[in-house]
Scaffold this motif. Sequence first.
Motif, PDB file in Angstrom:
ATOM      1  N   MET A  92       0.819  -1.205   0.000  1.00 54.24           N
ATOM      2  CA  MET A  92       0.000   0.000   0.000  1.00 54.24           C
ATOM      3  C   MET A  92       0.857   1.261   0.000  1.00 54.24           C
ATOM      4  O   MET A  92       0.434   2.298  -0.515  1.00 54.24           O
ATOM      5  N   LEU A  93       2.039   1.171   0.569  1.00 58.52           N
ATOM      6  CA  LEU A  93       2.949   2.317   0.584  1.00 58.52           C
ATOM      7  C   LEU A  93       3.454   2.657  -0.814  1.00 58.52           C
ATOM      8  O   LEU A  93       4.015   3.725  -1.033  1.00 58.52           O
ATOM      9  N   GLY A  94       3.263   1.745  -1.752  1.00 56.93           N
ATOM     10  CA  GLY A  94       3.636   2.030  -3.130  1.00 56.93           C
ATOM     11  C   GLY A  94       5.008   1.527  -3.523  1.00 56.93           C
ATOM     12  O   GLY A  94       5.419   1.655  -4.657  1.00 56.93           O
ATOM     13  N   GLY A  95       5.688   0.946  -2.588  1.00 60.79           N
ATOM     14  CA  GLY A  95       6.998   0.411  -2.898  1.00 60.79           C
ATOM     15  C   GLY A  95       6.921  -1.063  -3.222  1.00 60.79           C
ATOM     16  O   GLY A  95       5.845  -1.644  -3.326  1.00 60.79           O
ATOM     17  N   ASP A  96       8.056  -1.651  -3.373  1.00 58.89           N
ATOM     18  CA  ASP A  96       8.137  -3.094  -3.590  1.00 58.89           C
ATOM     19  C   ASP A  96       7.849  -3.755  -2.252  1.00 58.89           C
ATOM     20  O   ASP A  96       8.590  -3.566  -1.289  1.00 58.89           O
ATOM     21  N   PRO A  97       6.775  -4.530  -2.149  1.00 53.36           N
ATOM     22  CA  PRO A  97       6.415  -5.117  -0.852  1.00 53.36           C
ATOM     23  C   PRO A  97       7.456  -6.093  -0.310  1.00 53.36           C
ATOM     24  O   PRO A  97       7.401  -6.460   0.853  1.00 53.36           O
ATOM     25  N   GLU A  98       8.403  -6.482  -1.136  1.00 56.85           N
ATOM     26  CA  GLU A  98       9.460  -7.396  -0.689  1.00 56.85           C
ATOM     27  C   GLU A  98      10.761  -6.680  -0.353  1.00 56.85           C
ATOM     28  O   GLU A  98      11.696  -7.293   0.149  1.00 56.85           O
ATOM     29  N   SER A  99      10.832  -5.356  -0.619  1.00 54.64           N
ATOM     30  CA  SER A  99      12.089  -4.640  -0.334  1.00 54.64           C
ATOM     31  C   SER A  99      12.232  -4.395   1.167  1.00 54.64           C
ATOM     32  O   SER A  99      11.244  -4.210   1.886  1.00 54.64           O
ATOM     33  N   ARG A 155       9.342  -2.753   3.732  1.00 55.65           N
ATOM     34  CA  ARG A 155       8.909  -3.575   4.869  1.00 55.65           C
ATOM     35  C   ARG A 155       9.257  -2.898   6.195  1.00 55.65           C
ATOM     36  O   ARG A 155       8.479  -2.950   7.149  1.00 55.65           O
ATOM     37  N   ALA A 156      10.409  -2.241   6.260  1.00 59.17           N
ATOM     38  CA  ALA A 156      10.787  -1.523   7.485  1.00 59.17           C
ATOM     39  C   ALA A 156       9.803  -0.379   7.754  1.00 59.17           C
ATOM     40  O   ALA A 156       9.404  -0.150   8.901  1.00 59.17           O
ATOM     41  N   HIS A 157       9.428   0.336   6.694  1.00 60.24           N
ATOM     42  CA  HIS A 157       8.465   1.429   6.849  1.00 60.24           C
ATOM     43  C   HIS A 157       7.109   0.884   7.302  1.00 60.24           C
ATOM     44  O   HIS A 157       6.461   1.449   8.185  1.00 60.24           O
ATOM     45  N   ALA A 158       6.681  -0.228   6.711  1.00 60.42           N
ATOM     46  CA  ALA A 158       5.409  -0.851   7.109  1.00 60.42           C
ATOM     47  C   ALA A 158       5.456  -1.265   8.578  1.00 60.42           C
ATOM     48  O   ALA A 158       4.507  -1.020   9.332  1.00 60.42           O
ATOM     49  N   ARG A 159       6.554  -1.876   8.989  1.00 59.76           N
ATOM     50  CA  ARG A 159       6.686  -2.283  10.399  1.00 59.76           C
ATOM     51  C   ARG A 159       6.646  -1.071  11.320  1.00 59.76           C
ATOM     52  O   ARG A 159       6.044  -1.113  12.391  1.00 59.76           O
ATOM     53  N   GLU A 160       7.298   0.012  10.907  1.00 60.34           N
ATOM     54  CA  GLU A 160       7.300   1.230  11.722  1.00 60.34           C
ATOM     55  C   GLU A 160       5.876   1.761  11.897  1.00 60.34           C
ATOM     56  O   GLU A 160       5.485   2.151  13.004  1.00 60.34           O
TER      57      GLU A 160
END
Length: 157
Positions: free
Chosen positions: A114-121, A125-130
């Motif tokens: 949803m953040l628009g990046g590569d969901p595997e990068s 993933r760090a931003h999502a966890r944050e």
Amino acid sequence: MGHEERPLARVASGGELSRVMLALKTILARLDRVPTLIFDEVDAGIGGRVGLQVGETMRRVASYHQVFAITHLPQIAARGHHHIQVSKGARGGVTTADVAVLEGEARVTEIARMLGGDPESDVSRAHARELLESAATLPAESPAAAARSAKRSSKRG
């Protein structure tokens, strides 16, 4: 001074209308004791910090009501206590709606997507966890708000 009166729908942006509706629904639901609130794309026209604030408001509202939020904004999705993904599919030429409850790494992957990046990068993933971790540390409500709510409930009950 200023402009003549005009309908709110003509002078407010989509984001402003979304926030007005969130405020009105929140106030009216508490007064009417509505058990469930549904916010359909309350994130229209907003993003970034405002999205976080709307998500935090909705999380506080969830202290009193069941809240369903249909959103495409990761800042709001990350603030939810639960995350349900609904996606369109097709089987045998028929359109379907597929539903999945996301937890753990699956939720991290979806927020990263949803953040628009590569969901595997690693960065996405760090931003999502944050986002998810910051939501987990939010207080449900302030002690003063809890006291006001309890006082109102005892007067009505």
